[in-house]
Design a protein around this motif. Sequence first.
Motif, PDB file in Angstrom:
ATOM      1  N   VAL A  17       0.842  -1.200   0.000  1.00  0.00           N
ATOM      2  CA  VAL A  17       0.000   0.000   0.000  1.00  0.00           C
ATOM      3  C   VAL A  17       0.873   1.244   0.000  1.00  0.00           C
ATOM      4  O   VAL A  17       2.046   1.212   0.364  1.00  0.00           O
ATOM      5  CB  VAL A  17      -0.948   0.025   1.226  1.00  0.00           C
ATOM      6  CG1 VAL A  17      -1.880  -1.167   1.213  1.00  0.00           C
ATOM      7  CG2 VAL A  17      -0.141   0.061   2.528  1.00  0.00           C
ATOM      8  N   ALA A  18       0.269   2.350  -0.402  1.00  0.00           N
ATOM      9  CA  ALA A  18       0.971   3.634  -0.376  1.00  0.00           C
ATOM     10  C   ALA A  18       1.074   4.129   1.059  1.00  0.00           C
ATOM     11  O   ALA A  18       0.110   4.054   1.826  1.00  0.00           O
ATOM     12  CB  ALA A  18       0.239   4.648  -1.248  1.00  0.00           C
ATOM     13  N   GLY A  19       2.242   4.656   1.432  1.00  0.00           N
ATOM     14  CA  GLY A  19       2.457   5.115   2.800  1.00  0.00           C
ATOM     15  C   GLY A  19       2.371   6.624   2.918  1.00  0.00           C
ATOM     16  O   GLY A  19       2.501   7.357   1.945  1.00  0.00           O
ATOM     17  N   ASP A  20       2.146   7.076   4.143  1.00  0.00           N
ATOM     18  CA  ASP A  20       2.055   8.506   4.453  1.00  0.00           C
ATOM     19  C   ASP A  20       3.343   8.907   5.169  1.00  0.00           C
ATOM     20  O   ASP A  20       3.589   8.511   6.312  1.00  0.00           O
ATOM     21  CB  ASP A  20       0.838   8.763   5.341  1.00  0.00           C
ATOM     22  CG  ASP A  20       0.578  10.252   5.586  1.00  0.00           C
ATOM     23  OD1 ASP A  20       1.563  11.023   5.597  1.00  0.00           O
ATOM     24  OD2 ASP A  20      -0.593  10.624   5.766  1.00  0.00           O
ATOM     25  N   PHE A  21       4.185   9.705   4.500  1.00  0.00           N
ATOM     26  CA  PHE A  21       5.491  10.019   5.092  1.00  0.00           C
ATOM     27  C   PHE A  21       5.351  10.950   6.299  1.00  0.00           C
ATOM     28  O   PHE A  21       6.208  10.932   7.192  1.00  0.00           O
ATOM     29  CB  PHE A  21       6.437  10.607   4.042  1.00  0.00           C
ATOM     30  CG  PHE A  21       6.142  12.006   3.603  1.00  0.00           C
ATOM     31  CD1 PHE A  21       6.616  13.097   4.324  1.00  0.00           C
ATOM     32  CD2 PHE A  21       5.418  12.251   2.448  1.00  0.00           C
ATOM     33  CE1 PHE A  21       6.364  14.390   3.913  1.00  0.00           C
ATOM     34  CE2 PHE A  21       5.166  13.539   2.030  1.00  0.00           C
ATOM     35  CZ  PHE A  21       5.633  14.614   2.762  1.00  0.00           C
ATOM     36  N   LEU A  22       4.284  11.757   6.371  1.00  0.00           N
ATOM     37  CA  LEU A  22       4.106  12.621   7.542  1.00  0.00           C
ATOM     38  C   LEU A  22       3.823  11.799   8.792  1.00  0.00           C
ATOM     39  O   LEU A  22       4.369  12.074   9.873  1.00  0.00           O
ATOM     40  CB  LEU A  22       2.984  13.627   7.297  1.00  0.00           C
ATOM     41  CG  LEU A  22       3.276  14.774   6.323  1.00  0.00           C
ATOM     42  CD1 LEU A  22       2.062  15.686   6.200  1.00  0.00           C
ATOM     43  CD2 LEU A  22       4.495  15.579   6.777  1.00  0.00           C
ATOM     44  N   CYS A  66       3.133   9.780  -3.077  1.00  0.00           N
ATOM     45  CA  CYS A  66       1.844   9.291  -2.573  1.00  0.00           C
ATOM     46  C   CYS A  66       1.184  10.379  -1.722  1.00  0.00           C
ATOM     47  O   CYS A  66       1.865  11.152  -1.032  1.00  0.00           O
ATOM     48  CB  CYS A  66       2.045   8.033  -1.735  1.00  0.00           C
ATOM     49  SG  CYS A  66       2.799   6.670  -2.670  1.00  0.00           S
ATOM     50  N   PRO A  67      -0.138  10.455  -1.736  1.00  0.00           N
ATOM     51  CA  PRO A  67      -0.832  11.517  -0.991  1.00  0.00           C
ATOM     52  C   PRO A  67      -0.702  11.330   0.511  1.00  0.00           C
ATOM     53  O   PRO A  67      -0.563  10.215   1.012  1.00  0.00           O
ATOM     54  CB  PRO A  67      -2.280  11.385  -1.459  1.00  0.00           C
ATOM     55  CG  PRO A  67      -2.414   9.965  -1.911  1.00  0.00           C
ATOM     56  CD  PRO A  67      -1.087   9.570  -2.467  1.00  0.00           C
ATOM     57  N   THR A  68      -0.738  12.436   1.221  1.00  0.00           N
ATOM     58  CA  THR A  68      -0.757  12.409   2.685  1.00  0.00           C
ATOM     59  C   THR A  68      -2.175  12.710   3.163  1.00  0.00           C
ATOM     60  O   THR A  68      -2.939  13.409   2.500  1.00  0.00           O
ATOM     61  CB  THR A  68       0.210  13.468   3.256  1.00  0.00           C
ATOM     62  OG1 THR A  68      -0.128  14.740   2.713  1.00  0.00           O
ATOM     63  CG2 THR A  68       1.646  13.138   2.906  1.00  0.00           C
ATOM     64  N   LYS A  69      -2.522  12.166   4.331  1.00  0.00           N
ATOM     65  CA  LYS A  69      -3.877  12.341   4.864  1.00  0.00           C
ATOM     66  C   LYS A  69      -4.076  13.760   5.383  1.00  0.00           C
ATOM     67  O   LYS A  69      -3.143  14.386   5.882  1.00  0.00           O
ATOM     68  CB  LYS A  69      -4.122  11.323   5.989  1.00  0.00           C
ATOM     69  CG  LYS A  69      -4.153   9.877   5.506  1.00  0.00           C
ATOM     70  CD  LYS A  69      -4.615   8.941   6.599  1.00  0.00           C
ATOM     71  CE  LYS A  69      -3.594   8.815   7.709  1.00  0.00           C
ATOM     72  NZ  LYS A  69      -2.412   8.030   7.297  1.00  0.00           N
ATOM     73  N   ASP A  70      -5.286  14.241   5.268  1.00  0.00           N
ATOM     74  CA  ASP A  70      -5.631  15.553   5.822  1.00  0.00           C
ATOM     75  C   ASP A  70      -5.681  15.461   7.340  1.00  0.00           C
ATOM     76  O   ASP A  70      -6.155  14.463   7.904  1.00  0.00           O
ATOM     77  CB  ASP A  70      -6.985  16.018   5.291  1.00  0.00           C
ATOM     78  CG  ASP A  70      -6.946  16.344   3.809  1.00  0.00           C
ATOM     79  OD1 ASP A  70      -5.921  16.889   3.363  1.00  0.00           O
ATOM     80  OD2 ASP A  70      -7.934  16.035   3.100  1.00  0.00           O
ATOM     81  N   PRO A  71      -5.195  16.485   8.045  1.00  0.00           N
ATOM     82  CA  PRO A  71      -5.222  16.455   9.517  1.00  0.00           C
ATOM     83  C   PRO A  71      -6.653  16.632  10.032  1.00  0.00           C
ATOM     84  O   PRO A  71      -7.540  17.114   9.327  1.00  0.00           O
ATOM     85  CB  PRO A  71      -4.332  17.643   9.900  1.00  0.00           C
ATOM     86  CG  PRO A  71      -4.436  18.575   8.738  1.00  0.00           C
ATOM     87  CD  PRO A  71      -4.584  17.714   7.522  1.00  0.00           C
ATOM     88  N   PHE A  72      -6.866  16.233  11.292  1.00  0.00           N
ATOM     89  CA  PHE A  72      -8.189  16.406  11.897  1.00  0.00           C
ATOM     90  C   PHE A  72      -8.527  17.887  12.060  1.00  0.00           C
ATOM     91  O   PHE A  72      -9.685  18.290  11.944  1.00  0.00           O
ATOM     92  CB  PHE A  72      -8.251  15.704  13.260  1.00  0.00           C
ATOM     93  CG  PHE A  72      -8.154  14.213  13.150  1.00  0.00           C
ATOM     94  CD1 PHE A  72      -9.178  13.471  12.563  1.00  0.00           C
ATOM     95  CD2 PHE A  72      -7.044  13.527  13.624  1.00  0.00           C
ATOM     96  CE1 PHE A  72      -9.098  12.090  12.460  1.00  0.00           C
ATOM     97  CE2 PHE A  72      -6.952  12.153  13.525  1.00  0.00           C
ATOM     98  CZ  PHE A  72      -7.979  11.427  12.937  1.00  0.00           C
TER      99      PHE A  72
END
Length: 690
Positions: free
Chosen positions: A103-108, A140-146
């Motif tokens: 799967v693609a990972g989130d580096f942040l 790869c895209p990073t997730k949006d913060p809460f």
Amino acid sequence: MISSPKVCVCCWKQEGLVLLVDIGPAMHSVLPDVEKTCSLLMQKKLIYNKFDEVGIVVFGTQETENELARDIGGYENIKVLRNIKVVDELVVDLVKRLPRGPVAGDFLDALIVGMDMLIKMYGAGQKGKKRLCLITNAACPTKDPFEGTKDEQVSTIAVKMAAEGIKMESIVMRADASGDVDERIIEENDHLLTLFSTNAIAKTVYVESPLSLLGSLKTRRVAPVTLFRGDLEINASMKIKVWVYKKVAEERLPTLKMYSDKAPPSDKFAKHEVKIDYDYKVTAETSEVLAPEERIKGFRYGPHVIPISPDEMETLKFKTEKGMKLLGFTDASNILRHYYMKDVNIVVPDPSKEKSVIAVSALAREMRQTNKVAIVRCVWRNGQGNVVVGVLTPNVSERDDTPDSFYFNVLPFAEDVREFPFPSFSRFPASLKPDEQQQAVADNLVKMLDLAPSPKEEVLKPELTPNPVLQRFYEYLELKSKSTDAALPPMNEAFKRIMEQDPELSSSNKSIMDSFSGSFEVKENPKLRKASKRLLRDKPSGSDDEDNRMITYNANENSIDTVGDANPVQNFEAMMSRRDGSDWTDKAISEMKKRIVKLVEDSTTDEGDKALECLLSLRKCCVLEQEPKQFNEFLNHLYELCQEKKLSHFLEHFTSKKITMIPKSEAADSDVADEEAADFAVKQEPKFET
């Protein structure tokens, strides 16, 4: 988000490093090179920094295994392969076999996990000794913060890093960027990585090849140590506080020590050292050993050896005082690049002295604007045995947070300069210079082998090119640590690109290579004996044979000292090549003149042909040796001789070969203009009465 620390007492010299490796599908093609790079890092730590501690985190995994995920949730597809522990052989094997994630990972998220590990391990201590190293393609895209935006999230992380004294190093792979990659995602991720350098000690390196990857990860941590702290003296009333650091220094192989196995295995405190003692005797047969006070140093002076005592040597030493003194300024064009003698140092203003920062900046900017450099006299420490004279080149910073500085290079004294008397190409005749077609194919060859093509990454950047000798040694040392019978492995393909020409580049431009080879015919000259000339023999600079590195003559191989009847041209050219005396050129020319006159006076057709061949050889060598006057005077004499002896057949040979005097265009020392040389060709045509 990050739990409270558990303080750990650690050695102040050690580094705590967490490797964050992207193993998602987009990274699979470059993971073998990542494994190689990481293993070299661990091998060097085992040699130079064996107390350093290393942790390994991979992201892009199917499973989730990290402390933050267990404690507060989230941080998915991130796995801690190894907690922070002292580096050992196991971590070398671990980084050589990294898993492949689906799967693609989130580096942040991975950065936060790594930062949490460092804070929990070291707390607020170890500032400047904690490092995060991120290896990813940032595709790869990073997730949006809460809450808030990604920019705000990154700024928060960066501020926390700075507060905890954590450094960050990002290596972004861009080797296999395909058309499927979303450029908007890459642009956003690059922007986020740039934000880290604004609020924290962070650096991002973009690499496009396995070779650049090998050099991008700094495998050995070298602490900056000042060579000098003191005054840059402008004059007696103005001094600027400066610090001097090494900017570039050669990395050498680690020191290998002798090991003794004579100590009993049960002795746990044995050092296994080998000590060497020297005994000095008058003769090898005697048993009497000379004490230190009975020995004295001697220096050769002609056939004698002159003894000089330690007290006399101490008196001879030049007494120096620590400091840097400005001698003056000169145009930058007066200091040629090949004058630089040693490692490059950087001279920076004392960071605690604001006036020093301002003074250095003003000086550096004015020097750059006027294209000047400064000549300075330097003594790095009190009592230093030698004084160096060097050049300060301005280094004006483009960043607001980095002060202006100078680069320092040592310059040679007169005794250090090697004057090699190469003749100038401009003095060669047109026949020995490339024509337009030859110049064009040479231009194409240079363009083909350009290491910095505009649309691509520069190849073999010094800061991204590892030393293949050092890397191969570390790799083999690691193999020998496991098996004393380990065989030397084949050379890594990436390292071959440092030492060999790129085969793909050569094959794709074969036509240019063939065109260059076909335009310059290179063949052995059978007239010259082998080894009569040796051009720049491969001797190290500073060796005892330094003065023999230029064209040299071997008396055992060439004892010709006269121009004979059988092979006059070969004899003449062999004599011209001799360099064991200063008079061989004049002697060879004189001998050849006599031989030509004798051949002309014999007045037979065969001898006339040989005389003409000798004359052509004499002209060629007089051009190369810059002796136009001797040839021109002799040619006039020879013309008058032919007229006097009425040798019309030889003058006809002159006319057919169009032999002329040597003009100024072929030899700068000639007094003959081109028009005068051309007139001689008309003048020499025979005009005899029938």
